[in-house]
Design an enzyme around this catalytic site. Structure first.
Site, mmCIF file in Angstrom:
data_model
loop_
_atom_site.group_PDB
_atom_site.id
_atom_site.type_symbol
_atom_site.label_atom_id
_atom_site.label_comp_id
_atom_site.label_asym_id
_atom_site.label_seq_id
_atom_site.Cartn_x
_atom_site.Cartn_y
_atom_site.Cartn_z
ATOM 1 N N LYS A 271 -2.305 12.425 27.077
ATOM 2 C CA LYS A 271 -3.138 13.183 27.998
ATOM 3 C C LYS A 271 -3.841 14.267 27.198
ATOM 4 C CE LYS A 271 -2.882 16.142 32.094
ATOM 5 N NZ LYS A 271 -1.990 16.707 33.121
ATOM 6 N N ASP A 370 1.989 19.329 43.344
ATOM 7 C CA ASP A 370 0.910 18.334 43.265
ATOM 8 C C ASP A 370 1.465 16.920 43.458
ATOM 9 O OD1 ASP A 370 -1.758 17.691 43.093
ATOM 10 O OD2 ASP A 370 -1.818 17.599 40.905
#
Length: 528
Positions: A271, A370
């Site tokens: 990422k 989230d």
């Protein structure tokens, strides 16, 4: 939150140093402790079994502790009786017999043993086993003598008769044997019933698969603190299998995409954070929070690196990507890639356990903030792991806390997001577009609650039998509890997992979880 990729072709060399827990070269203590052992009959005892008092409980699965008998055979306590283990087949089966039959002969006197009950264990009878009836206190009537296997220990005079269900004299025996009946199991009746009782029967067990761990050089075990399978490796602990990386070695990898190969041919996911928000707060959050975790349902952070404004996180590779692409009808997946009700249920339970761990299993409480299908990753077996901790907050272990830019928050915010995600899983949509005969978008939680209220069929996809109906109804009821408007009405994640693993009939229909019927689904909790 999406991965941040550069807009032009870009190559970045990531040099990651992976440090093990034992830099002095010594072996990890749990790896050394879980060496296979034996009673004196040379039968190897290893995961999921362990010898109580000799091997550590973390080397086996809860409830699989064995003892060594005076004759050298291991035995297992089940239903308040000792069962001798004749042989363990590490393909998930073992042969056992009730210890009272191990040295029986025609002059043996048998006690009345309790019936074997396996309903609350991870053990089950193997297919094609045979049921026998032992009848106590029998008189020597004609037609029963050939079935006598010994005497009753209670009075030494009444006989014990053994018959199978198909025996034509069973009814006669039930009327003439006054000492009670015990059900026993045998694999077959070859060699006669007495020999069959000595030989015993087969049990199958169901626990986490150990093969990946063993094949990678590890030893399997179980951590009761987080109630999860663990792979104990020479230098540390892993969730499924040992890493091939050596302690302190640098691994050089060339990253051009989100999934890449290390030198040892294993895949990882990268990422890349290009534009950092809040002076790199997202990067700091992710590293600080996820590095504190160790749970089978939390994605593993392998390492990270940074150079000036460019930062990257390296995670274990999850072959099936995010849950999002498997649950929404608009993705048009073929039948081979659609998730059935049982798979959806197992994913919901797995994510629930991961959140429960974040809320109460860590040394500090972590709020994810989230939870959504995009941030649930699936491995090659569709085993779920929570990812993307960029918005996470590490908070003290109290009920609620003030966090900067958020205000007073609690774990109930994650509970709400989890409930909304489960509703999206069962509905196959982003909580809208339910009724095909209506052009207006309908808020899915409102629609599903009305169905429950009117006791109507839920009419959801992939429901093909009664078991599927129960699974989906259970998921719907639990999720509606999770999205209650008042946070105090929402259950803890511990209670959520309990409800999911319990009987659907014990779950009450919750109060209506909203004050009106909005046209779109809120992603975040209406209240912290």
């Amino acid at each position: 939150m999406a991965f941040h990729l550069l807009s032009r072709p870009y190559f970045m060399i990531l040099i990651i140093t992976l440090w093990s827990q034992n830099s002095d070269g010594s072996l990890y203590p749990k790896f050394e402790a879980c060496e296979p052992n034996t009673c004196s009959n040379n039968q190897t005892i290893s995961y999921p079994f362990y010898i109580e008092g000799i091997q550590e409980p973390f080397c086996g699965y809860p409830g699989f502790g064995l003892s060594c008998g005076n004759d050298g055979f291991p035995f297992l306590n089940m239903s308040n009786a000792k069962y001798m283990i004749h042989q363990i087949f590490y393909n998930n089966s073992l042969r056992v017999s009730n210890a009272v039959f191990s040295r029986s002969n025609t002059r043996s006197c048998f006690p009345r043993t309790p019936n074997l009950t396996l309903s609350d264990t991870r053990l089950a009878l193997a297919p094609n086993q045979r049921e026998l009836f032992l009848l106590f206190g029998c008189d020597l009537h004609e037609g029963l003598q050939e079935h006598i296997i010994g005497c009753s220990e209670e009075n030494k005079t009444g006989s014990v008769v053994a018959m199978n269900r198909e025996n034509q004299n069973l009814g006669f025996a039930l009327m003439n044997c006054k000492g009670g009946v015990v059900n026993v199991t045998v694999e077959d009746e070859e060699g006669g019933i007495q020999e069959a009782l000595r030989r015993g029967f087969l049990l199958n067990w169901t626990v986490s698969d150990c093969n990946k761990c063993k094949n990678s050089g590890g030893k399997c075990g179980f951590d009761t603190d987080i109630f999860s399978f663990r792979c104990y490796c020479p230098h540390d602990t892993h969730a499924r299998h040992c890493s091939q990386e050596k302690s302190g070695n640098s691994v050089v990898i060339l990253a051009t995409d989100l999934s890449i190969k290390l030198e040892d041919e294993s895949l990882v996911a990268v990422k890349v954070l290009k534009e950092l928000k809040g002076n790199g707060e997202e990067f700091i959050n992710e590293v600080a929070s996820i590095s504190r975790t160790s749970h089978v349902n939390i994605v593993t952070l392998i390492g990270f690196c940074f150079e000036k404004s460019k930062k990257a996180l390296v995670y274990e590779f999850m072959a099936n990507g995010s849950l999002e692409k498997f649950i929404f009808e608009t993705n048009n997946l073929t039948g081979d890639y659609q998730l059935n009700c049982e798979m959806l249920y197992q994913i919901a339970v797995g994510v629930g356990r991961g959140l429960e761990y974040l809320h109460r299993g860590c040394s500090t409480r972590i709020f994810h903030f989230d939870i959504k299908p995009h941030n649930i990753l699936l491995d090659e077996n569709f085993f779920p792991k929570i990812s993307d901790f960029g918005l996470a907050k590490i908070c003290p272990r109290n009920e609620s806390v003030y966090c900067r830019n958020i205000g007073v928050v609690s774990h109930k915010s994650d509970v709400y997001s989890y409930g909304m995600m489960v509703l999206e899983m069962v509905g196959g949509r982003k909580n809208i577009n339910v009724e095909v005969d209506c052009t207006n978008e309908i808020y899915f939680p409102y629609w599903i609650y009305k169905r429950l209220e009117l006791n109507q069929e839920l009419a959801l996809r992939n429901v093909i039998n009664e078991s599927d109906r129960d699974i989906i109804k259970k998921m719907v009821l639990v999720s509606l509890w999770c999205i209650q408007t008042d946070p105090s009405d929402r259950p803890t994640m511990h209670r959520v997992v309990e409800m999911l693993e319990g009987n659907v009939e014990t779950i009450q229909v919750p109060p209506k979880p909203f004050l009106s019927s909005p046209s779109i689904s809120p992603r975040t909790s209406p209240s912290h």
